[in-house]
Scaffold this motif. Structure first.
Motif, PDB file in Angstrom:
ATOM      1  N   LYS A  21       0.821  -1.219   0.000  1.00 40.80           N
ATOM      2  CA  LYS A  21       0.000   0.000   0.000  1.00 40.80           C
ATOM      3  C   LYS A  21       0.853   1.267   0.000  1.00 40.80           C
ATOM      4  N   VAL A  22       1.822   1.295  -0.897  1.00 40.89           N
ATOM      5  CA  VAL A  22       2.726   2.446  -0.944  1.00 40.89           C
ATOM      6  C   VAL A  22       2.066   3.615  -1.671  1.00 40.89           C
ATOM      7  N   ASN A  23       2.117   4.767  -1.031  1.00 36.88           N
ATOM      8  CA  ASN A  23       1.590   5.999  -1.631  1.00 36.88           C
ATOM      9  C   ASN A  23       2.664   7.069  -1.648  1.00 36.88           C
ATOM     10  N   LYS A  24       2.648   7.851  -2.714  1.00 36.03           N
ATOM     11  CA  LYS A  24       3.625   8.925  -2.855  1.00 36.03           C
ATOM     12  C   LYS A  24       2.990  10.106  -3.571  1.00 36.03           C
ATOM     13  N   HIS A  25       3.163  11.273  -2.976  1.00 34.46           N
ATOM     14  CA  HIS A  25       2.686  12.506  -3.620  1.00 34.46           C
ATOM     15  C   HIS A  25       3.871  13.409  -3.927  1.00 34.46           C
ATOM     16  N   ASP A  34      -1.509   3.266  -3.666  1.00 40.29           N
ATOM     17  CA  ASP A  34      -1.725   1.931  -3.074  1.00 40.29           C
ATOM     18  C   ASP A  34      -0.974   0.832  -3.825  1.00 40.29           C
ATOM     19  N   VAL A  35       0.320   1.056  -4.027  1.00 43.03           N
ATOM     20  CA  VAL A  35       1.100   0.084  -4.801  1.00 43.03           C
ATOM     21  C   VAL A  35       1.506  -1.099  -3.922  1.00 43.03           C
ATOM     22  N   ASP A  36       1.081  -2.281  -4.329  1.00 44.37           N
ATOM     23  CA  ASP A  36       1.490  -3.535  -3.695  1.00 44.37           C
ATOM     24  C   ASP A  36       2.363  -4.286  -4.701  1.00 44.37           C
ATOM     25  N   LEU A  37       3.538  -4.680  -4.240  1.00 43.90           N
ATOM     26  CA  LEU A  37       4.420  -5.417  -5.155  1.00 43.90           C
ATOM     27  C   LEU A  37       5.358  -6.284  -4.331  1.00 43.90           C
ATOM     28  N   THR A  38       5.465  -7.538  -4.703  1.00 46.32           N
ATOM     29  CA  THR A  38       6.424  -8.433  -4.051  1.00 46.32           C
ATOM     30  C   THR A  38       7.358  -8.994  -5.107  1.00 46.32           C
ATOM     31  N   VAL A  39       8.636  -8.855  -4.870  1.00 41.83           N
ATOM     32  CA  VAL A  39       9.638  -9.434  -5.775  1.00 41.83           C
ATOM     33  C   VAL A  39      10.420 -10.453  -4.965  1.00 41.83           C
ATOM     34  N   SER A  40      10.335 -11.698  -5.371  1.00 42.81           N
ATOM     35  CA  SER A  40      10.990 -12.765  -4.622  1.00 42.81           C
ATOM     36  C   SER A  40      12.389 -13.032  -5.159  1.00 42.81           C
ATOM     37  N   SER A  53       3.744   7.479 -15.589  1.00 45.23           N
ATOM     38  CA  SER A  53       2.872   6.599 -14.804  1.00 45.23           C
ATOM     39  C   SER A  53       3.428   6.285 -13.421  1.00 45.23           C
ATOM     40  N   GLY A  54       4.689   6.664 -13.156  1.00 41.32           N
ATOM     41  CA  GLY A  54       5.248   6.473 -11.820  1.00 41.32           C
ATOM     42  C   GLY A  54       6.321   5.398 -11.725  1.00 41.32           C
ATOM     43  N   LYS A  55       6.802   4.925 -12.867  1.00 49.20           N
ATOM     44  CA  LYS A  55       7.775   3.823 -12.874  1.00 49.20           C
ATOM     45  C   LYS A  55       9.095   4.231 -12.205  1.00 49.20           C
ATOM     46  N   SER A  56       9.616   5.400 -12.578  1.00 49.00           N
ATOM     47  CA  SER A  56      10.881   5.847 -11.976  1.00 49.00           C
ATOM     48  C   SER A  56      10.700   6.114 -10.484  1.00 49.00           C
ATOM     49  N   THR A  57       9.579   6.723 -10.140  1.00 48.61           N
ATOM     50  CA  THR A  57       9.320   7.003  -8.724  1.00 48.61           C
ATOM     51  C   THR A  57       9.256   5.698  -7.942  1.00 48.61           C
ATOM     52  N   LEU A  58       8.645   4.692  -8.517  1.00 52.56           N
ATOM     53  CA  LEU A  58       8.589   3.377  -7.877  1.00 52.56           C
ATOM     54  C   LEU A  58      10.005   2.874  -7.581  1.00 52.56           C
ATOM     55  N   CYS A  59      10.874   2.918  -8.592  1.00 51.00           N
ATOM     56  CA  CYS A  59      12.265   2.475  -8.388  1.00 51.00           C
ATOM     57  C   CYS A  59      12.944   3.302  -7.311  1.00 51.00           C
ATOM     58  N   ARG A  60      12.733   4.609  -7.381  1.00 50.98           N
ATOM     59  CA  ARG A  60      13.444   5.497  -6.460  1.00 50.98           C
ATOM     60  C   ARG A  60      12.959   5.336  -5.016  1.00 50.98           C
ATOM     61  N   ALA A 225      -0.167   2.387 -14.787  1.00 47.26           N
ATOM     62  CA  ALA A 225      -0.751   3.566 -15.426  1.00 47.26           C
ATOM     63  C   ALA A 225      -1.265   4.483 -14.328  1.00 47.26           C
ATOM     64  N   GLU A 226      -0.952   5.746 -14.438  1.00 50.45           N
ATOM     65  CA  GLU A 226      -1.405   6.763 -13.487  1.00 50.45           C
ATOM     66  C   GLU A 226      -1.186   6.359 -12.030  1.00 50.45           C
ATOM     67  N   GLY A 227       0.001   5.815 -11.768  1.00 51.07           N
ATOM     68  CA  GLY A 227       0.367   5.544 -10.380  1.00 51.07           C
ATOM     69  C   GLY A 227      -0.163   4.251  -9.794  1.00 51.07           C
ATOM     70  N   ARG A 228      -0.879   3.485 -10.602  1.00 54.36           N
ATOM     71  CA  ARG A 228      -1.396   2.214 -10.103  1.00 54.36           C
ATOM     72  C   ARG A 228      -0.821   1.044 -10.886  1.00 54.36           C
ATOM     73  N   ILE A 229      -0.650  -0.075 -10.195  1.00 54.04           N
ATOM     74  CA  ILE A 229      -0.328  -1.315 -10.898  1.00 54.04           C
ATOM     75  C   ILE A 229      -1.642  -1.916 -11.381  1.00 54.04           C
ATOM     76  N   LEU A 230      -1.801  -1.968 -12.708  1.00 53.14           N
ATOM     77  CA  LEU A 230      -3.057  -2.493 -13.263  1.00 53.14           C
ATOM     78  C   LEU A 230      -2.957  -3.978 -13.585  1.00 53.14           C
ATOM     79  N   GLU A 231      -1.754  -4.423 -13.949  1.00 54.73           N
ATOM     80  CA  GLU A 231      -1.575  -5.846 -14.233  1.00 54.73           C
ATOM     81  C   GLU A 231      -0.274  -6.311 -13.615  1.00 54.73           C
ATOM     82  N   ASP A 232      -0.277  -7.539 -13.138  1.00 53.50           N
ATOM     83  CA  ASP A 232       0.921  -8.144 -12.566  1.00 53.50           C
ATOM     84  C   ASP A 232       0.804  -9.619 -12.904  1.00 53.50           C
ATOM     85  N   THR A 233       1.450 -10.007 -14.004  1.00 56.44           N
ATOM     86  CA  THR A 233       1.170 -11.329 -14.542  1.00 56.44           C
ATOM     87  C   THR A 233       2.386 -11.866 -15.297  1.00 56.44           C
TER      88      THR A 233
END
Ligand code: ADP
Ligand code: MG
Length: 255
Positions: A21-25, A34-40, A53-60, A225-233
């Motif tokens: 549930k990560v949020n960033k303004h 509300d980004v949920d992501l698990t990388v195993s 869409s927030g990809k770089s911000t996600l990495c940062r 897209a627009e700060g949300r993860i729409l697909e994770d597959t």
């Protein structure tokens, strides 16, 4: 090694990077929603999506180059401290490669690779040097070790940047559009190094528009897209049967 066709977010492996549930303004702009992501461990996750869409911000946010305003991020089970020595150590666990190489211009190629281990990991000079030689060999730029970054091609500089990140012995590698600033003929030499890392089991989060790489190397594709993860597959699912209109639209433009 990638396990193509496995169910996403396999629970069998150790979760290394967990976002809940990560949020960033940025001011009024809500960039991560509300980004949920698990990388195993050993997973290769390719992140794609339109510009902004927030990809770089996600990495940062994953290595605390940006703070978050809500939610939680853990690396190998540990919360990211906001500052201090703990932050330096945890950041060392997360290698990052940027679009714009970001090498130290006034240091040689080899010094670029030894600096982090000497300063942050406390590695001895001879050990750091040996390791740098091996890493520069591995990414195919050993003969450039004594040169300065500006004397190298973009593809060579980016491979040095990868060696520099690997020198810290990271648990996970983040790549933010690592080939976007390169001339076309240099893209593959960088993607080949990344594909090699993926095959050797490196845990990787890769923001890229290189769909060939995504098909070849990704265990999962995350579409933002627009700060949300729409697909994770899986790549197979994503490229053959994307569920969201935004994803279909994006694919129709880039494929
Ligand atoms: P992407 O990498 O997917 O193109 P970014 O994460 O760079 O997207 O940016 C997401 C949004 O956040 C964009 O609207 C961008 O303009 C904005 N943004 C990024 N960094 C900053 C910043 N430091 N200050 C203000 N706005 C920012
Ligand atoms: Mg970006």
């Amino acid at each position: 090694m990638s396990d193509h066709g496995q169910a996403p977010q396999s629970s069998a492996r150790r979760p290394l990077v967990v976002l809940e549930k990560v949020n960033k303004h940025f001011g009024a702009l809500h960039v991560l929603k509300d980004v949920d992501l698990t990388v195993s461990e050993g997973e290769v996750v390719v992140v794609i999506g339109p510009s902004g869409s927030g990809k770089s911000t996600l990495c940062r946010t994953i290595n605390r180059l940006e703070t978050i305003d809500g939610g939680r991020i853990t690396i190998d089970g540990k919360d990211l401290p906001a500052e201090g020595k703990g932050l330096a150590r945890l950041r060392a666990d997360v290698g990052m490669v940027f679009q714009s190489f970001n090498l130290f211009a006034h240091k040689t190629v080899k010094e670029n690779v030894t600096l982090g281990p000497l300063k942050v990991r406390g590695t001895s000079g001879s050990e750091a040097g040996k390791r740098a030689d091996a890493l520069l060999e591995r990414v195919g730029v050993a003969s450039q070790a004594a040169k300065y970054p500006a004397q190298l091609s973009g593809g060579q500089q980016q491979r040095v940047a990868i060696a520099r990140a690997l020198a810290m012995d990271p648990k996970v590698m983040l790549f933010d559009e690592p080939t976007s600033a390169l001339d076309p003929e240099m893209i593959n030499e960088v993607l080949d190094v990344m594909t090699g890392l993926a095959k050797e089991g490196m845990t990787m989060v890769v923001v890229t528009h290189e769909m060939g790489f995504a098909r070849r190397a990704a265990d999962r594709v995350v579409f933002m897209a627009e700060g949300r993860i729409l697909e994770d597959t899986t790549p197979e699912e994503f490229f053959t049967a994307p569920r969201h209109e935004r994803a279909k639209d994006f694919l129709s433009k880039i494929l």
